[in-house]
Design an enzyme around this catalytic site. Sequence first.
Site, PDB file in Angstrom:
ATOM      1  N   SER A  12       0.822  -1.210   0.000  1.00 11.93           N
ATOM      2  CA  SER A  12       0.000   0.000   0.000  1.00 11.93           C
ATOM      3  C   SER A  12       0.856   1.261   0.000  1.00 11.93           C
ATOM      4  O   SER A  12       1.981   1.260   0.506  1.00 11.93           O
ATOM      5  CB  SER A  12      -0.890   0.024   1.247  1.00 11.93           C
ATOM      6  OG  SER A  12      -1.740  -1.091   1.260  1.00 11.93           O
ATOM      7  N   PRO A  13       0.297   2.358  -0.520  1.00  7.67           N
ATOM      8  CA  PRO A  13       1.024   3.624  -0.492  1.00  7.67           C
ATOM      9  C   PRO A  13       1.125   4.161   0.938  1.00  7.67           C
ATOM     10  O   PRO A  13       0.185   4.032   1.717  1.00  7.67           O
ATOM     11  CB  PRO A  13       0.178   4.547  -1.362  1.00  7.67           C
ATOM     12  CG  PRO A  13      -1.170   3.919  -1.421  1.00  7.67           C
ATOM     13  CD  PRO A  13      -0.995   2.456  -1.181  1.00  7.67           C
ATOM     14  N   GLN A  90       1.209   6.845  -7.506  1.00  7.10           N
ATOM     15  CA  GLN A  90      -0.045   7.439  -7.054  1.00  7.10           C
ATOM     16  C   GLN A  90       0.142   8.953  -7.071  1.00  7.10           C
ATOM     17  O   GLN A  90       1.020   9.476  -6.377  1.00  7.10           O
ATOM     18  CB  GLN A  90      -0.369   6.964  -5.633  1.00  7.10           C
ATOM     19  CG  GLN A  90      -1.667   7.510  -5.091  1.00  7.10           C
ATOM     20  CD  GLN A  90      -1.822   7.220  -3.614  1.00  7.10           C
ATOM     21  OE1 GLN A  90      -1.131   7.813  -2.797  1.00  7.10           O
ATOM     22  NE2 GLN A  90      -2.733   6.324  -3.278  1.00  7.10           N
ATOM     23  N   TYR A 171      -7.892  15.154   0.757  1.00  6.54           N
ATOM     24  CA  TYR A 171      -7.047  15.913  -0.162  1.00  6.54           C
ATOM     25  C   TYR A 171      -7.926  16.537  -1.246  1.00  6.54           C
ATOM     26  O   TYR A 171      -9.147  16.361  -1.260  1.00  6.54           O
ATOM     27  CB  TYR A 171      -5.943  15.026  -0.726  1.00  6.54           C
ATOM     28  CG  TYR A 171      -4.991  14.522   0.343  1.00  6.54           C
ATOM     29  CD1 TYR A 171      -4.402  15.398   1.246  1.00  6.54           C
ATOM     30  CD2 TYR A 171      -4.711  13.173   0.466  1.00  6.54           C
ATOM     31  CE1 TYR A 171      -3.544  14.946   2.236  1.00  6.54           C
ATOM     32  CE2 TYR A 171      -3.853  12.705   1.455  1.00  6.54           C
ATOM     33  CZ  TYR A 171      -3.277  13.596   2.337  1.00  6.54           C
ATOM     34  OH  TYR A 171      -2.435  13.143   3.319  1.00  6.54           O
TER      35      TYR A 171
END
Length: 188
Positions: A12-13, A90, A171
């Site tokens: 995962s990021p 990403q 975001y």
Amino acid sequence: RGMTLANRVVVSPMDMYSAEDGVVGDFHFVHIGSLAHGGAGLIYSEMVCVSADGRITPGCAGLYNDDQTKAWRRIIDYAHAESDAKFCLQIGHAGRKGSTRVAWEGMDQQLETGNWPVIAPSPIPFYPFSQTPREMIREDMDQVSGEFAAAARRAIDTGADMIELHMAHGYLLSGFLTPVSNQRTDDY
């Protein structure tokens, strides 16, 4: 689509806040290289910002200039050469959550000096102690859209196998999707 992974293990990021002027360096090379050696089928980058003003912190990785593109290419080339891992960049924009300190210096706290302006769908700070963002006008939307397109082209130049738009965590892009942060009365 046509991408096949060696296995179902996906990394995962996770923001590392260790870039300098948006350029990933040896820390990222070792970190991502070790993940590739670990046998993952797909490795996600941390959120890579589409502009300097789109960063969360001064330590955020970017993809808005040639040095950043070259640094990502070095890492992705290594991961491809040394493993079967695929790599996803990403890309995102911090929006109203930007211009803050790296996590270990005060997560989500405004910078003590050197703040940059933040933008959002509406002028609503993320936290009461956060900077109040400027409400975006159509020209801002066009500019940010262009920054995303440029970052996507740069991501292709890095050799990334996949590109993901970051649309979560409050975001910028996710900010347009909720009335918590988008209280506009126009078409947006």
